[in-house]
Enzyme design. Sequence first.
Site, short mmCIF file in Angstrom:
data_model
loop_
_atom_site.label_atom_id
_atom_site.label_comp_id
_atom_site.label_asym_id
_atom_site.label_seq_id
_atom_site.Cartn_x
_atom_site.Cartn_y
_atom_site.Cartn_z
N ASN A 98 9.42 0.37 11.52
CA ASN A 98 9.50 1.12 10.27
C ASN A 98 8.08 1.54 9.92
OD1 ASN A 98 9.76 2.08 7.69
ND2 ASN A 98 10.28 0.09 6.75
N LYS A 109 7.08 3.43 7.56
CA LYS A 109 6.84 3.65 6.12
C LYS A 109 6.09 4.99 5.93
CE LYS A 109 7.04 -1.31 5.68
NZ LYS A 109 6.67 -2.53 4.99
N HIS A 154 15.63 -0.79 1.51
CA HIS A 154 14.39 -1.52 1.77
C HIS A 154 13.81 -2.03 0.45
CE1 HIS A 154 10.30 -2.44 2.99
NE2 HIS A 154 10.76 -2.50 4.23
N GLU A 200 10.92 -2.07 -0.68
CA GLU A 200 9.97 -1.15 -1.32
C GLU A 200 10.71 -0.07 -2.11
OE1 GLU A 200 7.77 -0.31 2.26
OE2 GLU A 200 7.03 -2.36 2.23
N GLU A 245 14.89 -9.24 5.23
CA GLU A 245 13.45 -9.08 5.04
C GLU A 245 13.03 -9.81 3.77
OE1 GLU A 245 12.04 -5.34 7.39
OE2 GLU A 245 12.26 -4.88 5.28
N GLY A 257 4.38 -7.33 4.78
CA GLY A 257 3.01 -6.84 4.64
C GLY A 257 2.02 -7.88 4.14
N SER A 280 6.20 -9.26 8.51
CA SER A 280 5.01 -9.70 9.25
C SER A 280 5.32 -10.15 10.69
CB SER A 280 4.27 -10.81 8.49
OG SER A 280 3.80 -10.31 7.26
P1 13P Z 1 5.54 -5.72 7.90
O1 13P Z 1 5.93 -5.94 9.33
O2 13P Z 1 4.34 -4.86 7.74
O3 13P Z 1 5.46 -7.01 7.15
O4 13P Z 1 6.72 -4.89 7.21
C1 13P Z 1 8.04 -5.29 7.40
C2 13P Z 1 8.95 -4.26 6.88
O5 13P Z 1 8.97 -3.97 5.70
C3 13P Z 1 9.82 -3.56 7.83
O6 13P Z 1 10.77 -2.79 7.21
#
Ligand code: 13P
Length: 254
Positions: free
Chosen positions: A9, A11, A98, A100, A170, A176, A216
């Site tokens: 992903n 982003k 997601h 976010e 997640e 992140g 992560s």
């Molecule tokens: P990270 O791998 O950067 O922690 O992000 C995970 C994520 O949000 C995948 O959709």
Amino acid sequence: MRIPIIAGNWKMNKTIGETLDFLKILSQELQQSSATTKFEIVIAPSFIAINKMAELLKDSPVKICAQDLFWEDAGAFTGEISAPMLKDAGAKYVIIGHSERRQFFNETDSTVNKKIKAALKYNIVPIFCVGETLAEREAGKIESIIATQLTGGLMDLTANDVTKTVIAYEPVWAIGTGKTATKEQAEEVHLMIRQMLAKQFGQTNADVIRILYGGSVKPSNSKELLSQPNIDGALIGGASLKPEDFMGIIKSAM
Ligand code: 13P
């Protein structure tokens, strides 16, 4: 048999040019490996790169994923992108719900549900994200939070629809942050999710649904996470942006 998915992903990262550069490297690496016979390899670039990516990858097993969609097919919804548009551009998957989007764009279980239905209507595989915050985990609310998200997101779906859906667990505190759930913590929630799905849709159906872990994931922790019985792949943010890290995760999964 659940075919594992290794998904990146991206982003809000990478221009179209950067997307194509990455994919050329990835395609070369994949040609020298048998990874694509064992896993589905999926990349979610920005919307504007999807079509170019589809052209570049027309003979490649790498699949394209969108990061969101809007539930209506067409109309006066300035700024939005629909499932038929994504289908036309070449997307085979779409990330929905997601954390976010829940945090910054007011995504709710009810909008997630409409989006999952829109994706399924156009045969785009939804990657439906669930997960608790740190405060919820510490308050002992993991089970109720996940149950609410699952029930809301999958409302009125048939068992057949749900078998075509991919779930991504997640934990918000692991996204992140560099803090990964341990393999035990992740497996515990993945098993819980499968049991919830079994209760609602039957064990046979629950057994074919792929549940990815995200938060992560990197080459140094992917092997132990992916070796858990109920972890059927990974949804990777930061570590999917560099071809060597993404390939490192794929290799560890082999
Ligand atoms: P990270 O791998 O950067 O922690 O992000 C995970 C994520 O949000 C995948 O959709």
